[in-house]
Design a protein around this motif. Structure first.
Motif, short mmCIF file in Angstrom:
data_model
loop_
_atom_site.label_atom_id
_atom_site.label_comp_id
_atom_site.label_asym_id
_atom_site.label_seq_id
_atom_site.Cartn_x
_atom_site.Cartn_y
_atom_site.Cartn_z
N GLN A 41 60.41 8.33 38.95
CA GLN A 41 60.02 7.64 37.64
C GLN A 41 61.03 6.64 37.49
O GLN A 41 62.04 6.60 38.10
CB GLN A 41 60.46 8.44 36.37
CG GLN A 41 59.18 9.53 36.31
CD GLN A 41 59.28 10.03 34.89
OE1 GLN A 41 60.23 10.54 34.61
NE2 GLN A 41 57.93 10.73 34.53
N ALA A 42 60.45 5.32 36.79
CA ALA A 42 61.37 4.17 36.80
C ALA A 42 61.04 3.60 35.12
O ALA A 42 60.14 3.71 34.79
CB ALA A 42 61.25 3.05 37.87
N GLU A 43 61.94 2.95 34.84
CA GLU A 43 61.78 1.95 33.75
C GLU A 43 61.52 0.72 33.94
O GLU A 43 62.14 -0.04 34.53
CB GLU A 43 62.85 2.29 32.39
CG GLU A 43 62.67 1.41 31.44
CD GLU A 43 64.19 1.52 30.44
OE1 GLU A 43 64.17 0.86 29.51
OE2 GLU A 43 64.96 2.30 30.93
N VAL A 44 60.61 0.22 33.30
CA VAL A 44 60.31 -1.46 33.51
C VAL A 44 61.28 -2.15 32.67
O VAL A 44 61.63 -1.91 31.79
CB VAL A 44 58.75 -1.61 32.99
CG1 VAL A 44 58.61 -3.36 33.16
CG2 VAL A 44 57.66 -1.04 33.69
N VAL A 45 61.89 -3.07 33.39
CA VAL A 45 63.06 -4.14 32.76
C VAL A 45 62.45 -5.30 32.67
O VAL A 45 62.74 -5.91 31.51
CB VAL A 45 64.46 -4.36 33.87
CG1 VAL A 45 65.31 -5.04 33.48
CG2 VAL A 45 64.87 -2.67 34.11
N TRP A 46 61.84 -6.02 33.61
CA TRP A 46 61.03 -7.51 33.42
C TRP A 46 60.09 -7.65 34.23
O TRP A 46 59.78 -6.86 35.33
CB TRP A 46 62.14 -8.43 33.41
CG TRP A 46 62.78 -8.84 34.69
CD1 TRP A 46 62.00 -9.99 35.28
CD2 TRP A 46 63.83 -8.78 35.27
NE1 TRP A 46 62.78 -10.18 36.41
CE2 TRP A 46 63.91 -9.51 36.59
CE3 TRP A 46 65.01 -7.72 35.15
CZ2 TRP A 46 65.00 -9.20 37.27
CZ3 TRP A 46 65.89 -7.66 35.74
CH2 TRP A 46 66.09 -8.36 36.92
N ILE A 47 59.10 -8.71 33.95
CA ILE A 47 58.02 -9.02 34.73
C ILE A 47 58.21 -10.35 35.35
O ILE A 47 58.70 -11.36 34.49
CB ILE A 47 56.63 -8.80 34.10
CG1 ILE A 47 56.46 -7.67 33.44
CG2 ILE A 47 55.62 -9.31 34.82
CD1 ILE A 47 56.58 -6.58 34.35
N ALA A 48 58.30 -10.65 36.45
CA ALA A 48 58.51 -12.02 37.16
C ALA A 48 57.15 -12.59 37.85
O ALA A 48 57.26 -13.02 38.86
CB ALA A 48 59.67 -11.81 38.17
N SER A 49 56.39 -12.55 36.85
CA SER A 49 54.97 -13.07 37.32
C SER A 49 54.56 -14.20 36.52
O SER A 49 55.51 -14.79 35.58
CB SER A 49 53.70 -12.00 37.02
OG SER A 49 54.09 -11.03 37.93
N SER A 50 53.57 -15.19 36.80
CA SER A 50 53.19 -16.07 35.99
C SER A 50 52.96 -15.65 34.86
O SER A 50 52.44 -14.48 34.59
CB SER A 50 51.71 -16.80 36.92
OG SER A 50 50.70 -15.73 36.60
N PRO A 51 52.67 -16.44 33.66
CA PRO A 51 52.41 -15.95 32.42
C PRO A 51 51.03 -15.31 32.07
O PRO A 51 50.88 -14.28 31.50
CB PRO A 51 52.31 -17.24 31.42
CG PRO A 51 53.48 -18.11 32.15
CD PRO A 51 53.22 -18.12 33.93
N SER A 52 50.32 -15.89 32.96
CA SER A 52 48.76 -14.88 32.86
C SER A 52 48.95 -13.78 33.37
O SER A 52 48.37 -12.67 33.00
CB SER A 52 47.52 -16.06 33.51
OG SER A 52 47.89 -16.02 34.94
N MET A 53 49.38 -13.51 34.67
CA MET A 53 49.56 -12.23 35.43
C MET A 53 50.58 -11.29 34.41
O MET A 53 50.23 -10.27 34.34
CB MET A 53 50.13 -12.45 36.66
CG MET A 53 50.15 -11.05 37.39
SD MET A 53 48.79 -9.99 37.40
CE MET A 53 47.75 -10.82 38.54
#
Length: 78
Positions: free
Chosen positions: A13-25
């Motif tokens: 298990q892991a906790e999401v910290v951030w998303i480094a995708s384009s704004p739409s993705m």
């Protein structure tokens, strides 16, 4: 330690910290449940750069390697 979601092995298990995708993705991933603070666990990991499946918000979601590597997580201690 913050790592790409692709590094998480099945059963971990892991906790999401951030998303480094384009704004739409990033918006699409957020809609699927990959939001900062959300707990996810790896269910299936194909060898190499194949598809992966993650349990998030009670649903199993399959992601391409390219998308999963843009989600950064912190492993959760058992």
């Amino acid at each position: 330690m913050v790592i790409p979601l692709t590094y998480i092995e099945p059963g971990v298990q892991a906790e999401v910290v951030w998303i480094a995708s384009s704004p739409s993705m990033a918006g699409r991933l957020d809609d699927l449940g990959f939001s900062p603070g959300e707990t996810v666990s790896c269910v299936l990991k194909k060898p190499g750069k194949g598809m992966r499946a993650y349990l998030v918000r009670g649903a199993v979601i399959a992601l391409r390697y390219e998308n999963a590597r843009e989600i950064f997580v912190r492993p959760v201690a058992d």
